[in-house]
Structures are given as structure tokens and as C-alpha cells.
Design a protein around this motif. Structure first.
Motif, PDB file in Angstrom:
ATOM      1  N   ASP A 172       0.868  -1.180   0.000  1.00 37.13           N
ATOM      2  CA  ASP A 172       0.000   0.000   0.000  1.00 37.13           C
ATOM      3  C   ASP A 172       0.899   1.224   0.000  1.00 37.13           C
ATOM      4  OD1 ASP A 172      -1.847   1.990   0.294  1.00 37.13           O
ATOM      5  OD2 ASP A 172      -2.705   1.280   2.177  1.00 37.13           O
ATOM      6  N   TYR A 173       0.969   1.899  -1.145  1.00 35.55           N
ATOM      7  CA  TYR A 173       1.800   3.082  -1.266  1.00 35.55           C
ATOM      8  C   TYR A 173       1.001   4.374  -1.070  1.00 35.55           C
ATOM      9  CZ  TYR A 173       5.207  -0.173  -3.239  1.00 35.55           C
ATOM     10  OH  TYR A 173       6.079  -1.225  -3.432  1.00 35.55           O
ATOM     11  N   LEU A 174      -0.293   4.238  -0.779  1.00 34.74           N
ATOM     12  CA  LEU A 174      -1.145   5.406  -0.577  1.00 34.74           C
ATOM     13  C   LEU A 174      -1.926   5.295   0.734  1.00 34.74           C
ATOM     14  CD1 LEU A 174      -2.553   5.631  -4.221  1.00 34.74           C
ATOM     15  CD2 LEU A 174      -0.741   7.054  -3.240  1.00 34.74           C
ATOM     16  N   PRO A 175      -1.271   4.918   1.824  1.00 38.25           N
ATOM     17  CA  PRO A 175      -2.004   4.724   3.089  1.00 38.25           C
ATOM     18  C   PRO A 175      -2.520   6.039   3.647  1.00 38.25           C
ATOM     19  CG  PRO A 175       0.362   4.675   3.484  1.00 38.25           C
ATOM     20  CD  PRO A 175       0.181   4.730   1.984  1.00 38.25           C
ATOM     21  N   GLY A 176      -3.802   6.068   3.999  1.00 35.85           N
ATOM     22  CA  GLY A 176      -4.375   7.273   4.582  1.00 35.85           C
ATOM     23  C   GLY A 176      -4.648   8.382   3.595  1.00 35.85           C
TER      24      GLY A 176
END
Length: 230
Positions: A172-176
Motif C-alpha cells: 500500500d503506497y497510498l495509506p491514509g
């Protein structure tokens, strides 16, 4: 438009920067030629026209342009209607965030080329941190809201590659970042983005990453993780 007058983009087949210009041309329904070169063995004719020895290069009307942001600005101005916002301040802000996109593209590249886990984690952190201020800028579903703009063309290549690696590794490179996640998924599903890369791009891109080594024959970090995962 005659064949002789068509713009020609020069690139290699996995180049994210030329993808920006291909997307722009497809969005504007402009006919163009795409010429691929081997970056490991650049032809003399290419070195003679590329001051920095880099791709993309655009040839049109006997002239040569280089640097993807410059090429896209030219293509936008010469093939109306513009993909920039009409408001001068908003247009300037878009241009500034396009520069951020270029920086994020390089953060992504450095992460994927990392030789060790420590190096990978460092670049991964820089990449994720670099998205923080972008989240609040997105008006959705595209950067400026309902209308696809030049800034979307500039950022699409980042997400094209990140989402492929995410799926392959379960990362997950786009957490949050729910707005960026929605933006990314909207862009990679758009016809101009899908058609801006070569057939079989996913497999060729992953194979390229799997073949990266250091110290001669030791797999680079991401190559080692991808082995057996795809």
C-alpha cells in the motif's frame, strides 16, 4: 493532417515521461508517430538532437523539443481546446503541482530501483510523505474536479506503475490518502491512460523490475520480492 505533418515522439517503451505526452495527444485526438530507441545503445541520430541525451523528444515541423512538461505545454497550446484551467492562478497552481508530480515520479523510481531493504524503506517513506500535501489539493474525481486536465496526464504514469507493483506485492503506497487513491483509480481506468502504454505493459514492467541486479548478479530488493509473486 498529413503523415508528414504528424508530431513524432521518441522514447523507450517503458518511459513514464513520454506517457504523459501520449496521454495528452490521445485526449486531444491528435495523430502522431511513436519511435522507440534502446537507451542502453542510443543511436547517433538521437544524441545529435537530444541535448541532455534523455527521452522524450518531440519532433515536429523540422524542430525538436525536449523535457516532458515543455512538450505537453506545447501540445496543449497548439491543439485547442486547452487542458489547463482557464483561470490564470489555478493554471499556475496546476503547473506547480505538476512539478511535484515529477518529484514523486522520481521518488517512485528510486524506491523501485533500490538495491537493499533499507534503501527501499527509505525511498518508500519519502514517496508516501511526498503525497501528504497533495491529498488536500484534489477536488475529485480528477485533480480539478469533474474535468480531465494536463495535470492528470502528468500524474497518471506514477499511478500506472505504483498500482501494478501494489497488486503484485500486496503493498500500500497510498495509506491514509483516500482522495489520491480514488484519483489514481480513476486515472488508470481512463481510455487515454490505458492506451498510452504498450500492449503487455504490466508484464513487461514487472519483468524489467525482476531483472534488476546489483553487484553483478544479486537481485535488487524489489526483484527479489517479485520473484515467484507474479
Amino acid at each position: 493532417m498529413t503523415a508528414a505533418s504528424k508530431p513524432e515522439l521518441i522514447s523507450f517503451d517503458l518511459c513514464p515521461f513520454v506517457q504523459r505526452s501520449v496521454i495528452t495527444l490521445l485526449e486531444k485526438n491528435v495523430e502522431f508517430d511513436l519511435t522507440y530507441i534502446d537507451l542502453a545503445n542510443k543511436p547517433d541520430w538521437f544524441l545529435a538532437i537530444s541535448p541532455l541525451g534523455k527521452v522524450p523528444v518531440l519532433r515536429e515541423k523540422g524542430e525538436v523539443l525536449f523535457e516532458s512538461a515543455v512538450i505537453n505545454e506545447y501540445l496543449d497550446e497548439t491543439n485547442p481546446p486547452s487542458l489547463h484551467p482557464a483561470d490564470p492562478l489555478k493554471k499556475a497552481k496546476n503547473r506547480a503541482w505538476i512539478e511535484v508530480g515529477g518529484n514523486q515520479l522520481m521518488n517512485s523510481f528510486r524506491m523501485m530501483m533500490s538495491q537493499t531493504e533499507e534503501e527501499y524503506n527509505s525511498h518508500r517513506e519519502a514517496l508516501i510523505k511526498g503525497f501528504k500535501l497533495v491529498e488536500d489539493q484534489i477536488e475529485g474525481p480528477f485533480f480539478n474536479g469533474e474535468t480531465f486536465s494536463l495535470i492528470d496526464a502528468a500524474w497518471a504514469p506514477i499511478f500506472t506503475r505504483l498500482l501494478i507493483v501494489e497488486e503484485a506485492l500486496g503493498e500500500d503506497y497510498l495509506p491514509g490518502y483516500p482522495k489520491i487513491r480514488a484519483w489514481a483509480e480513476t486515472l488508470v481506468a481512463r481510455d487515454s491512460v490505458i492506451n498510452s502504454v504498450i500492449d503487455g505493459f504490466r508484464d513487461k514492467f514487472l519483468t524489467y523490475l525482476q531483472n534488476k541486479t546489483y553487484n553483478g548478479d544479486t537481485p535488487a530488493y524489489l526483484a527479489g520480492r517479485l520473484a515467484g509473486s507474479v
